[in-house]
Structures are given as structure tokens and as C-alpha cells.
Design an enzyme around this catalytic site. Structure first.
Site, mmCIF file in Angstrom:
data_model
loop_
_atom_site.group_PDB
_atom_site.id
_atom_site.type_symbol
_atom_site.label_atom_id
_atom_site.label_comp_id
_atom_site.label_asym_id
_atom_site.label_seq_id
_atom_site.Cartn_x
_atom_site.Cartn_y
_atom_site.Cartn_z
ATOM 1 N N ASP A 106 118.660 66.278 65.289
ATOM 2 C CA ASP A 106 118.416 66.924 63.632
ATOM 3 C C ASP A 106 119.202 66.321 62.741
ATOM 4 O O ASP A 106 120.019 65.779 62.722
ATOM 5 C CB ASP A 106 118.509 68.664 63.826
ATOM 6 N N HIS B 172 121.229 74.401 57.914
ATOM 7 C CA HIS B 172 121.323 73.550 57.131
ATOM 8 C C HIS B 172 122.943 74.166 56.060
ATOM 9 O O HIS B 172 123.140 73.219 55.430
ATOM 10 C CB HIS B 172 120.073 73.794 55.993
#
Length: 339
Positions: free
Chosen positions: A254, A184
Site C-alpha cells: 500500500d 492513512h
């Protein structure tokens, strides 16, 4: 006409006028929901219906990350509390048969709660194999510490979600368990050799390669493609995901807004699709970025269009059993691990 090859987020509890117009014109394959999009059952059902009306497809995909534990977008009182994957793994260590039954019941329960709100895809199960020193971005989201255990529990979750009318997503292909930083925020690099990866990290995905949907991970495998993360790598997707693993389902990237990827998000979307992803996933609901991703995403065609259709058909027409009974069965079985 088929949808465009991307999934988008939205900014809040209802679609703004700009978002409604964007979805109508850009026609994404799906919408993904986060906590910012969730307030009540009626509100969620209305949001999913409004999205489908905007794109003009009653079967347009609506996705969510409803794993259990830390990653649970729907929380009490809107949904039952769901345990993290590691709880099933603890039971699997002492009673594999009971753990499989518990995981299947838990997944069917999740599917029943989601399907009632118009959600058709759950980004679950996580098949990442944990390793010492891994980032806690995975942590207790991992099911077990062996490929066999991960695959057995992952299969149970896939079966439970499908039985409840929700399509599952195996993630993060081809394996995020050796990452020592959170994708992230940073781009992880794995230095293990290919033989080691094939025998361990890639194995749960190979065993469950018949799952209708998969998701890539933003992670560099030096032994396979030292220059590009899996999401953007035609080598990793071609040789490993489609080749060694044998996955021929719908492949999502993703989230392209994660900090592991650098550069304009539209460029990342184009590179992910060129590398072999069928769908570019963009989650943060920022309109400027949504427009970039939409501009990079073509209409679904050929094998990608067929995969997208098959993915939704896999769970279509199914309905979860008695949710109270499923919750009781799951909890009764899990009690063995804590006794």
C-alpha cells in the site's frame, strides 16, 4: 533491462522537467494517478504517454484507484458515476446472480473508460470483509458481509476489468476489515486469533488468489506478527499472503507515504521489499521522498520480474464492449436493489 521495483506518483497535470528526468533515470515500473493529475481526457492521455516516453517502455504500467463511490479519481464529466461496492452487495443479498452480472458489467465499463486514457491497472476490487466497529476508511467500499459474497462480487469485478483490458488489484491483503482506525493516519492493530482470521478475513483473498496483482495493508495482526504491519512483515507475507492464501501474483505495498508507517519512506520501501513485496508503492508525488524510494528499489529480477510481466499480459489486447450498453445493463440490474 527491467524496470525498478517501485511505482511513483507525480505532482500535477503534466510532468515537470525534474519529474521527467527522474522517471528517465530511476525507471519505475509504473505511475499512479490521483485527482491532482486529472483535468481532461486529452491531458490524462498526454500525461500517461509522456511518462511512458520518459521511461522508454510503451507498456509501462499506469495505475489508478477507480472503485466507485467515494474512491473515484475520474468523476463526471470525465467518467460516468460509479456506485460504491456496497450497492452491489445490497443487490447480492436479494439476487446474487443479478449482482454478479451487474458488478461484472460495471467493472468492464470502468476498464473501458480507463483504457482509453492509457491506464492499464485499476486498484480494485476491495476484498476487505466488514466487521462491526470498523473504520469508515473501508465502509461502503466493502462488497458484502460474508466471505462468500465478497469473493463472488470480487470475482465478477476481476473478470470485468480483465475483459476490458485493465489489470485488477485485490486489496488490502490479507484483510483490512477489522481495523478500527484509518491507516492513512494511524497504524491499526487487529487482535483476533489466527483461526478466526483464516475463516473470515483471509478467505475472500484465498478464493481469488489467482488475481494477477495484490496490494498489502498497513495493519498489525497480533496473532501472526505483533511487531510489524503486514506490508513490512516477512511473516505475514510469507506465511499468510504467499502461504495460507496462496497468492503468487505481483504484490504491491500500500502507499508508503501513509501515516500508518513511521520513519523515513526510503527505509519503509526497503523493508517492504525485503519482507516480500515485489513493488514499493509511493503516491504523494513529493520529489524528495520519490528519490528515497527509488534509491531503495532494485531492478525487478527473478520471480518478481516474471510476476510483473504476467500482470500486464493478463489484460493485454482486450477491449471493453459497448460502454453505453454496459452502463445500461449495470443500472438496470442495480435498480432491483433500490426498488
Amino acid at each position: 533491462m527491467t524496470a525498478r521495483a517501485f511505482v511513483s506518483g507525480c505532482s500535477g497535470l503534466t510532468l515537470t522537467l525534474d519529474e521527467r528526468a527522474f522517471f528517465r533515470d530511476a525507471d519505475p515500473w509504473g505511475l499512479i494517478l490521483f485527482g491532482r493529475n486529472i483535468a481532461s481526457h486529452d491531458q490524462i492521455a498526454a500525461l500517461t504517454a509522456d511518462f511512458r516516453e520518459a521511461v522508454g517502455r510503451d507498456d509501462a504500467a499506469v495505475l489508478i484507484d477507480q472503485e466507485g463511490g467515494r474512491v473515484q479519481r475520474l468523476r463526471p464529466p470525465l467518467a460516468r458515476p460509479h456506485p460504491p461496492a456496497a450497492r452491489y452487495g445490497a443487490l447480492h443479498a436479494i439476487d446474487p446472480q443479478a449482482a454478479v452480472a451487474a458488478a461484472r458489467a460495471g467493472a468492464e465499463l470502468i476498464a473501458g473508460e480507463l483504457a482509453a486514457l492509457g491506464v492499464t491497472v485499476d486498484c480494485l476490487p476491495v476484498l476487505d470483509l466488514p466487521t462491526e466497529g470498523m473504520t469508515q476508511a473501508i465502509g461502503d467500499r466493502a462488497y458484502a458481509d460474508t466471505p462468500e459474497g465478497v469473493a463472488a462480487l470480487g470475482r465478477a469485478v476481476i473478470n470485468g476489468l480483465l475483459a476490458g483490458g485493465v489489470a485488477p488489484v485485490i486489496k488490502h491483503m490479507p484483510g483490512h476489515g477489522r481495523a478500527t482506525v484509518d491507516s492513512h493516519y494511524q497504524l491499526p492493530t487487529v487482535t483476533a486469533d489466527r483461526a478466526t482470521l483464516e475463516a473470515s478475513d483471509f478467505e475472500p483473498f484465498r478464493r481469488l488468489a489467482d488475481c494477477p496483482i495484490g496490494m498489502t495493508g498497513h495493519i498489525v495482526f497480533e496473532a501472526i506478527d505483533p511487531d510489524r504491519p503486514a506490508t513490512l512483515s516477512p511473516v505475514v507475507i510469507g506465511e499468510i499472503v504467499r502461504g495460507h492464501i496462496g497468492f503468487d501474483g505481483l504484490l504491491l505495498s500500500d502507499d508508503l507515504s501513509m501515516k500508518a508507517l513511521s520513519g523515513p519512506v526510503g527505509e519503509s520501501a526497503a523493508r517492504a521489499l525485503a519482507a516480500g513485496c515485489d513493488i514499493a508503492l509511493h503516491c504523494n508525488g513529493e520529489m524528495g521522498e520519490m528519490l528515497q524510494v527509488a534509491a531503495a528499489a532494485p531492478r525487478l529480477a527473478g520471480r518478481s520480474a516474471a510476476r510483473a510481466s504476467d500482470a500486464l499480459a493478463a489484460a493485454s489486447g482486450r477491449r471493453a464492449g459497448d460502454l453505453v450498453a454496459l452502463a445500461e445493463e449495470r443500472d438496470r440490474l442495480l435498480e432491483r436493489a433500490s426498488a
